[in-house]
Write a protein that holds these residues in place. Structure first.
Motif: not given
Length: 365
Positions: A239-264
């Motif tokens: 959002m700092k460098v690109c014009p919107g509108p913006f979309a955000a559609i995450p998966v419903p899992y508690r990903t974190c810095d150590k495991e940032p994607t649900f594959f991990m």
């Protein structure tokens, strides 16, 4: 205004976004039906559209009642490549047309938008002209079927490569008859360039969104791969460098810095990888999606939803966080009526007190 529905005009996607409104979209149908036993993990082809159309139509209704402003036609992975993989390429056109027809019917019934859907093909290779031509052909036919079915916009999603996302934009602009294009990258790649997220073809994710926007996408952003906690920081950079509108559609899992994607993600008890069939042990709570909705509102992210693993209560929590009261809010939890914890005057106090005593007794055993 877009479509006449029982003498009511349904407000169009871009009109809503330009007016500062939020648009909620429910996704994640492949995981939904895999868990129900109607779709195979691995190939992920949505054969349920042909085998059990009543269940697909019911799912469409369920998510609208939970707060979705869009019926997304279930054509994710209903591609020529995917159906060829399971030896059923001859079902491709009927699968797409059935999914779109039912989506249009439910959208008209409920007075919401209907979106056609194209997605990652899994065969893209940078610089391979023959692959690009094949992908363009797949996109073309699916977009044309969407237009024919009366789609209000096209969602092009889950692209790991900038190159493939640009092919999707090009195809929508060429064959979409002027329909708006929502294009989202899947932030699967965990490698970075100077500490910033990149695509699979090693382009900064921020730059990729900017290029897709410049190519003609009306809405850009991210979907899938990451849960709210690890997707929103990437959205802030975009959002700092690109014009919107913006979309955000995450998966419903508690990903974190150590495991940032649900594959991990790993099971907190066994330590084993949970993707794809044990992901429930890392599920988000309803409150997680309520918080996500509030953060999107604060950030100015207007096109929001839930991807693989979605359930009606996630979409409802998101909708309620944005100030909505969808149909299923009627059945949102109300613990004031609980026989132990209830404060409602109609709860029998003598029974409540006795039940509380029993609760404490059982807890202490």
């Amino acid at each position: 205004m877009e479509r006449n529905n029982d003498s009511k005009m349904v407000k169009g996607l871009m009109e809503r976004l330009n007016d500062g409104e939020h648009v909620i979209i429910a996704e994640g149908f492949v995981f939904y039906f895999e868990r129900m036993g109607y779709l195979q993990a691995g190939s992920w082809v949505p054969e349920v559209v042909l085998n059990h159309p009543d269940k697909v139509k019911s799912l469409y209704r369920e998510f609208v009642d939970a707060g979705s402003d869009v019926v997304l036609a279930f054509t994710y992975y209903a591609t020529r490549e995917k159906t060829r993989l399971i030896g059923k390429e001859d079902t491709l056109e009927q699968l797409n047309k059935n999914a779109l027809k039912m989506a249009r019917e439910v959208a008209d019934e409920k007075g919401v938008l209907m979106a056609g859907n194209i997605c990652n093909t899994n065969i893209y290779q940078p610089g391979k002209k023959d692959r690009e031509d094949e992908i363009k052909g797949m996109f073309k036919e699916m977009i044309e079927w969407s237009v024919e079915a009366g789609a209000d916009f096209i969602l092009a999603e889950t692209y790991a490569h900038l190159g493939e996302a640009l092919l999707a934009v090009e195809a929508i602009k060429e064959h979409g008859k002027g329909l708006p294009a929502v294009v989202t990258f899947a932030p699967f790649v965990t490698a970075t360039k100077n500490g910033k997220a990149i695509t699979a073809d090693k382009v900064l994710l921020t730059e990729a969104c900017k290029q897709v926007k410049e190519a003609g996408a009306d809405v850009v952003g991210l979907n899938c791969g990451r849960g709210p906690n690890t997707m929103l920081p990437l959205m802030k950079d975009i959002m700092k460098v690109c014009p919107g509108p913006f979309a955000a559609i995450p998966v419903p899992y508690r990903t974190c810095d150590k495991e940032p994607t649900f594959f991990m993600l790993t099971d907190p008890v066994t330590g084993k990888k949970v993707f794809p069939t044990e992901t429930e042990v890392c599920s988000c709570s309803r409150e997680d999606f309520s918080d996500f909705g509030k953060q999107c509102k604060d950030l100015g992210i207007q096109f929001v939803g839930v991807c693989c693993g979605n359930r009606h209560y996630y979409t409802r929590s998101l909708a309620e966080a944005l100030g909505r009261k969808p149909a299923s809010t009627t059945f949102s939890p109300d613990m004031t009526k609980h026989y132990v914890y209830g404060s409602d005057a109609k709860v029998r106090k003598d029974v409540s007190e006795e039940s509380m005593d029993l609760y404490h007794t059982l807890r202490d055993i």
